[in-house]
Each structure stands twice: as C-alpha cells, then as structure tokens.
Design an enzyme around this catalytic site. Sequence first.
Site, PDB file in Angstrom:
ATOM      1  N   LYS A  58       0.876  -1.148  -0.181  1.00  0.00           N
ATOM      2  CA  LYS A  58      -0.099  -0.007  -0.232  1.00  0.00           C
ATOM      3  C   LYS A  58       0.918   1.336   0.028  1.00  0.00           C
ATOM      4  O   LYS A  58       2.005   1.299   0.685  1.00  0.00           O
ATOM      5  CB  LYS A  58      -0.745  -0.105   1.389  1.00  0.00           C
ATOM      6  N   SER A  96      -9.378   1.643   2.714  1.00  0.00           N
ATOM      7  CA  SER A  96      -8.281   2.194   2.034  1.00  0.00           C
ATOM      8  C   SER A  96      -7.277   1.734   1.235  1.00  0.00           C
ATOM      9  O   SER A  96      -6.684   1.884   0.510  1.00  0.00           O
ATOM     10  CB  SER A  96      -7.785   3.301   2.837  1.00  0.00           C
ATOM     11  N   SER A 133     -10.192  -0.978   6.423  1.00  0.00           N
ATOM     12  CA  SER A 133      -9.214  -0.744   5.308  1.00  0.00           C
ATOM     13  C   SER A 133      -8.683  -1.719   4.612  1.00  0.00           C
ATOM     14  O   SER A 133      -8.167  -1.614   3.453  1.00  0.00           O
ATOM     15  CB  SER A 133      -8.432   0.451   5.583  1.00  0.00           C
TER      16      SER A 133
END
Lengths: 559, 559
Positions: free
Chosen positions: B151, B226, B250
């Site tokens: 990420k 996310s 997330s």
Amino acid sequence: MLTTDWKTLALQAQLIFGKSQSRTLELFPFDSDETLEAFEKLPSAIGKSVTDFGSPAKFPVDKYYETLSKKDVQITEADPVELIQDIKSGKYTCVEVLTSYFHAALIASKVTNCVYEFLPDEALKSARYLDENKDKLVSHCPMFGLPISLKEMIPLTGHSVTHGSLCYLDRVVDYNADIVNILIKNGAVPFVRSTNPQSLMMLECESFTHGRTVNPFNSDLTCGGSSGGEGAINGIHASPIGLGSDIGGSIRCPSAFNGIYGMRTTVGRIPTSDYFSCQMGSESIMSVTGPLTRSLDTLELLMKTVVQEKPWKIDPSLTSIEWRNHARKTPYRIGILKTDGVVTPHPPISRALDIMFEKLQSTDNIEVFEFEPFNHQKAWEIISALYFEDGGDDTRKTLKSTGEPMCPQTEWILGKDSVKRLTVEEIWKWNLEKQKYRKDYLKHWLLFNNTEGNTPMDALIAPVFPGPAAKHRTAKYWGYTAQWNLLDYPVLVFPVTKVDLTKDIPIKDYKPRNEMDEFVYKQYDSPESFENSPISLGIVGLRNSEEQLIDIMKLINRQ
Amino acid sequence: MLTTDWKTLALQAQLIFGKSQSRTLELFPFDSDETLEAFEKLPSAIGKSVTDFGSPAKFPVDKYYETLSKKDVQITEADPVELIQDIKSGKYTCVEVLTSYFHAALIASKVTNCVYEFLPDEALKSARYLDENKDKLVSHCPMFGLPISLKEMIPLTGHSVTHGSLCYLDRVVDYNADIVNILIKNGAVPFVRSTNPQSLMMLECESFTHGRTVNPFNSDLTCGGSSGGEGAINGIHASPIGLGSDIGGSIRCPSAFNGIYGMRTTVGRIPTSDYFSCQMGSESIMSVTGPLTRSLDTLELLMKTVVQEKPWKIDPSLTSIEWRNHARKTPYRIGILKTDGVVTPHPPISRALDIMFEKLQSTDNIEVFEFEPFNHQKAWEIISALYFEDGGDDTRKTLKSTGEPMCPQTEWILGKDSVKRLTVEEIWKWNLEKQKYRKDYLKHWLLFNNTEGNTPMDALIAPVFPGPAAKHRTAKYWGYTAQWNLLDYPVLVFPVTKVDLTKDIPIKDYKPRNEMDEFVYKQYDSPESFENSPISLGIVGLRNSEEQLIDIMKLINRQ
C-alpha cells in the site's frame, strides 16, 4: 458528596479508621493485657487530626518488635510461602495466621500510620470459610490463607475509594477490583487497606484522609509513595504481601525506601484498569499494578497465580502472555547504570551499585558491564508533559470541591513548567516523541556493548531513587523511576544494604550539572540524617520480561 | 513542498506513475508485440488526468485474462506457496517470477488503476541478488523470491509517501518500514506500490494522486478502501500477496469486495507504527497492518514469518507473543452474526451467512450457533468520536495547503456530527466509554450461549459490509468493520460466493430501522447492479487469536 467541608470529611475519614481499628481489637484481641497496654503506650505516628503527624519513635521498627508477641512473630516472620505450606499441612489455621497479622498490622499502623482501614469482618469471614472448606479448596488455592494488604485506591466492595482525596469519601463501590477477585479465588485474604497520598502523584505518603505515613526504619524519612502504606507495612513485616500501583515510581520508591521487593509490571500483564484515580481515561501514560513484599518467592507466587488465571479473559486491556518458566542456559548479560546523567546518586546508592557489580562478577551464569544511559533527560520531558494532559485541572477541581488544601508535594508537581493543559495536537506531538524515544532506546539497549558478537543485554541494574529514603517533602526527582514508565519496561526492586555511617560520606565540592542535581545533592548532608535507611536498587528488563527478572534475582540471591 | 498548486502536483504524481510504468515495460517487456499491442488497446481505468476516471471495461478481470500470456498465467495463477517451492527447486528463477508478475500488474493497473507506482529497478535488483545468492540464502528465506505489493502509505526508501494527499508528494523517506525490511530479509521482493484514497479514511479508493481504482469484477463498483489498490491487484491475481492497513475496515473491505483473504491483526502483533497518515500521534484508536491475498497458506506464511522474526525487538510497541501452532482437539464453537441490529445486510450477504451456517453444521470439529450482537450502535458512537480527535483539522489542513479539493467521501466522513474537536476531558470520557464497552463486550462474548457448561465461543462469522462491493461513492456504513477496531479483535476475511442474479432478489417492503439502514437498503436495487461481485464474510476472534482464526479457516476450507 456528604459535605463540601473538608474538615468534616477529614473527621469522618478518621472515624472510618478508628472504627475499623476498634473492631479489629474486638475480633482479634491481643494475647495479653500487657501487649494491649504496650500497644496503647506506643509512640504514635497517627496524630489527633489528619493535619497532626503525631510523635512517632525515631526508629518505629524497634518499637514494633518490642511489642509484637513471640507467637505472632513466629507467624509473621515466617516466609509467606512457607507459611502457606504450614497452613496447608495443618500447623496453623487461616484464622490463626490472620490473627497474628492483624496484631502486627495494629502495631505497625500505630508506629508508622500505614493503615487506611482494617478489614476485620470481611477477613475473618474469609479465613473461617477457608478453614471450614479446606479439604475442598486447598488444592486449587496456591495462596491458601495468606493475608494480603491493598493500597486504598484499589476498589473493594462496600468501601469508599478516595485515592487520597476527601471529596471521594462517599464513593462507596459495589465491586472488587478484578485482581482482588482473582487473589481471593486463589485463597488470599485481604485484611488491610493501606494509605496513599493526596492525588497519588507523589513519591511520599501524605494526605488529609490519613495524615502522614513515616518510614519504619527512621521516622524522619518518608516511606515513599504513592503506595506508601504498602511500603511501610511490608517493610516492617506486618503484611506478607500487598498490591500497589505505579505510574511514575509509586511501587518502586516505597519498595526501595523500605528495603523490600516490589515490581513495576509491564502495561497489560496483570489487571489494573478498574482502579480509581484522577485523570481517568488518559491513556498516554498508563498506571500498572504490582506486588510489594519482603519475599521474592511470594512475589513470584502472586504474579504466577494471577497470570495463570488468564486475566485477559476478564479484562480485555490485558495481553494473553502466559507465565513463562525460565530455564536459561546461556549467561545473562547484565548492565549497571551508575548514573542517569542528569542527577548523580548519593554515596550509599553508588556503594550499592559497586556491591552489586562485584557480586555479579562472581555470580555463575551472569556477565556484568557498565551501561551508558541514553538521553534520560528527554524521557522526563516527555512523560512529565503527558502525566497531566489537562494541566492538573482534574486534581485541582477534586480538592477545590471540598476546600481541601493542597499538600506541598501536590503543589510542587502541579506547579512544574511541564504541567500545562495540552491541545489535541500537543498530545499527539508528545505521543510521537514518546514513540520515537521508545524506539531509539530499544535500539540503544540492544546494541549496547554488543560489538563482539555478544547477545544483547538482558537486564540492567539501576538506582530507583538518587538516595536512601528521602527526608519528608524532599522526594522530588522521579527520573530513576519515571524513565521506565515511559519505556514501559518492568522493574524489580530489591534490597541491597543499609546506610553505613562510616562508609557513606557525602561527596565534597561536587559540581551539580543542573538545578535538580543541586537540590538532590544538598539533601545528602550526612549519613546520620539517613541512619538505618534501607538501600535498594532495581533490575530493569524489556517489556513483558517479568519472569526473567525474577529468575535473575534468584540467581543473585543464591550467590 | 514543491509547489502549493494541487494541479501541478497532480501532474507530477501522474508523471511518477508514468515513468515507473515505462521503465517497467523497458526492463520487463511483454513476451510478444501482440501482447504489447493488446495491452495498449485495453480499456483503461486510468484517465488522462487524476480527475478523469478513464473508461474501464465493465468486467476488467475478463480483459486481464484475455491479455495475459499463457506463460505468465502459469506463474501468476500458481498458489504462491507452491510457487516459492518451484523457485527453490529451480523450476523458475526469481527474475522469471518477477517478470510474470510485472506483466500481470501492468495489465491489472491498466484495467483497474490499482497501481500507484511500479518498482522495476529495485525489484529487479532484489530478484537478481536472490538468484545469484540462492545457495547461501534459500534456506533462511521462507518467502524466497515472492513478489509483494505494498500500500502506498507504507514507507519505502527513496519514495514519497503521500497516503493519498498531494501535499506530501515531496516527502521522500529514507527508510523502509520495519515490516518491509523483515519481508525483504525473508526473501520477499516488493514490486509495486498500490493505490490508496485521499485521507485514508474511506472504504473506497479515490484520490487526486491517482484517480479512482475500480473493482476488477465489475467496474461500476468500488474496489473498497483504503487498501483499495491491494484489494484490486490481489483480487485479480496480479500480486501474490500485499500489505494493507486497517483502522476502520481498510484491509477488510477491499478483501471482501475483491473476494480474497485479508486479515485485520491485533494491535501490537505485527509492525505498523512507522507508517504515515493524518492524525499521527493519536493513540485512542490504532491502525494495524495486515496481509491481503487470494491464498490462505500465503497469508499464514507471511504472518508466521513476521512474528517469528520477533519484531518486538525492533518495534517496542509490539507484544512478544510468539506464533502459536494450533493443534486443537475439542470442537471450535462458532457463532454466526446475522445482523448487527443497526443495518440489515443485503440478500447476498444473508445468503452467504446461510451457506456458512449449513457448511459449518457439517464440518468436523466445529459447533455452530447464532450469536446475538451487543449494542453495536454504541461502538460506532465511540469510535467515530475518537477517529478525529481534532475534528478533522489535520486532514483539512493537509488538503488546504495545496488547494486539493475534498473527495465526496472525505467530505462525508468529516461532516458527520460525531466528528468534532475534543477537549482533553472529552478524549478521556470517550476512552473510558471505550474501556467499558470493551469489557462489557468481552463478558457478553464469553457468556453467550454458555448456559449448559459449554466452553465459550471461539470465533464469530459475521458480515464485513452490509452488501457486495458497493457502487462508487456509496460505501458509507462502517459498522461491520469498525466494530472490531474498537474492540481490537482480529478478523480474517474470506470469500464465500458471488452475487447470484436469480437468488439474490431485493427484499420488498423492508422497514428500515434508521436513516443509515434506509440508505443502505436503497442501494441494493437489483442483483444486476452488483453482477459478478464477490461475496465475502469475516471470522472474528478475541485479541491475539490470529493463529486460531487461520486454523478454523483451514478446517472450513477442507470441508
């Protein structure tokens, strides 16, 4: 609140104590009228009011032993772990053991003012229950029949929890702290609630709920705080083990000042979250529970008993780390911290460090070396900003609501520059500084003295306080304890020696590094001022290494 | 900052992506001109600018498989754990495996916009190093040669960390996150940084650093957030495993929306503390790292590898809990949560719960029953107050500094009534509510369905989101994920089925319980809107029970 007049509340606090004392004398009378008479004539550290500090003997511990009967001494001086065996084997009943400890506590209380409240009815009921159901219970109860003392702030059903502030005198709780339930389930018998100071943020033990607790070994000195009553009652041997709490040194200072073992545990190892204090809900720096006791075996027994109950199934803030038995074969590598680089220890502490260095050099399975501190001044800067995120308003409000005056030590800590109300962003900033400092310190710890392919340092022996037990109202340097709260490292305090009137001569012409260093330096005017004070040190480990610290301590004691 | 004009920064962000894509095509060219041509002609989810969301195919995953060469498919579709064995045995080199995964990622990126930045140079260097030093390294590297996606918010030396906000585009870091170092040490090869949304507080994946990442199974739907890029790239199988982070769902939403495994770990189990985000230093609710992958074995391998490195010796915020092998003999007792009592799940989710209930009834060593939730509305009230202790000012300031517009989902979350600046006392109040809720919930969990002397519930199977992957800009109900952040319980998300056009008919005449329930209910207008969407659930355990969740999942998969 019952009333908003602190003086009325102070009288009521005295009444709570007085009634519990009378009831104890009624249910557990001394063995002879002579002892009762001697008890009544004892020089008392309990004054006529809570602003009167009484007239304690210079060496309360001597009066204690002069008064306690031989039979009681036989029980209370036994190692608590052996005493449990004696109860289990039928040599003593639980009620007999409790009786002797109540006698001891009555006397200890009178000579040091260490008891907030006796628990005669509950304790007698528990002890009788254990005696009557011994066959059924004894095998499941590792602490069968052992009396235990509790710091006043620890919730106990049917009792108020003031944590040293009169406005909470009517806050009677309807539950026991989780750890108390665990200990009771395992056979322990709470028998005394011990004194703690106003606001709890004090390394001494003065409050308007009880007055002042003095050091049993020299009443000119403090017993330490905030678990001050626990320090004194365990130091004088009138309790076999007790529970305190520690957010800046509150288990360790009283342990050190009274020459006993005491452990600041890692956050999340044993239950603490259901206690009362000011600043509740503040999570940047967390308080922890821990035992204070003269007996290392009993300390281990308590820790093991609590952890084996899997307390994380009751309190979700705890971590599911089982009690790990240490059977270490490679040598322990142990550092010695001679100074934190901020405040130089007094001569008796330096001597204790030298004693330990020498002892460790000849201890099997231990390697010893000097450790260099890493920016301890910064640690204090961070932790002192985070202690009172509200700038101390909660504490001030607590006192103001009844007009209770501020004790000088409360006033001092709240008056520090670092204590101011923080914005959200300032809290975050200090938390980040804390996180960074913790990471940097861990790196320093693991790399220190590790150049020749050695394994990292396992533990560190360090001062707990720059000097012996402090003179009243002078215990102002928290650096040697708060350091490990900031890092959340467990510390086991242990006794080393006593102040030596010939060896512990003040350093002449010392040039202080800073204002605090100068203040501390000046306190040590002569060894005579600290006559008879215990001298202790602490052994510090990385997070959740409680078992290892105990293992190392056993190795050292075997030497 | 490079500039305070967000549009200039947005162009620069596109440039970073574009350069890294060109370099990847240069270092890892497709096997044939045909493939290159097909790649260039793919319907693109990457727009001309970051405010243009491109013209993705309705079902990007189909385009992906049409484009990827047979040789690449052979490698990228192998179970990653078996692939590692194939590298170890010499069937493939690390560079070969990396090459195929780069091809897959190039295509996946084009069809879903899931890549923030490719890492061709670093990855090639690492893979070559592993190939050249195979004999020396292979036995110490359980993840030998396995590519891994990260990420964007996870720090990587020499790259900027924006966490979705343009103003940080020049914050180039000089270190790898601890967990990245651990994975590299164990043979993993970071090859792609995946997209994350503005502010990170979004269950979707839109930002002005990359545009919008779409769901590979239906581009009308979001990939979740996310860790949205991770969800998409792993969902389409263009990465064998990736790392995301989770403070409110997330990791779990992207896992669920893309039909893969994903684990929200317990706070303190694996390293997270060195990431970037807004609200840094806020400790009331903590974010955690976790893996996203289509392969349960690979998820287990990563978790085990990280924990066995004793990461608490690098990051002092971690707890020293070793990886515990589960060899459980007594049956697991598993609850099913059919609704949280706040928002009713959509028909496909209810069907998935029924599938699991039936499956578990016939699974050896598992007992299954329905679980009643405990005041989940309260949990959201508490956590939503604590997410933004500053009322969202940090996020707002971050955007304002460059004039970056607020994405609708950012605006929505910051505009909630519960989001307001807190005083110190309000933070404390909410922390106390949190502590109480955690304790009450644990009690409820342990006592639930425990009347006949049963052992407590071991785990709970629950929705991860009320519906399938949400339509863009409608993923607004966090309750099914944030619940477990508040409690700090680990959750393993797993795929169950897909939306069924004939079975998953909307409920008629449903009477919503509240405004949010109504909003969510209305989203599920027809199964056609959610065609091809994966349907997933989560299995929830008590703190630090990651191993047990994996063990249960294996049992279920064996059925």
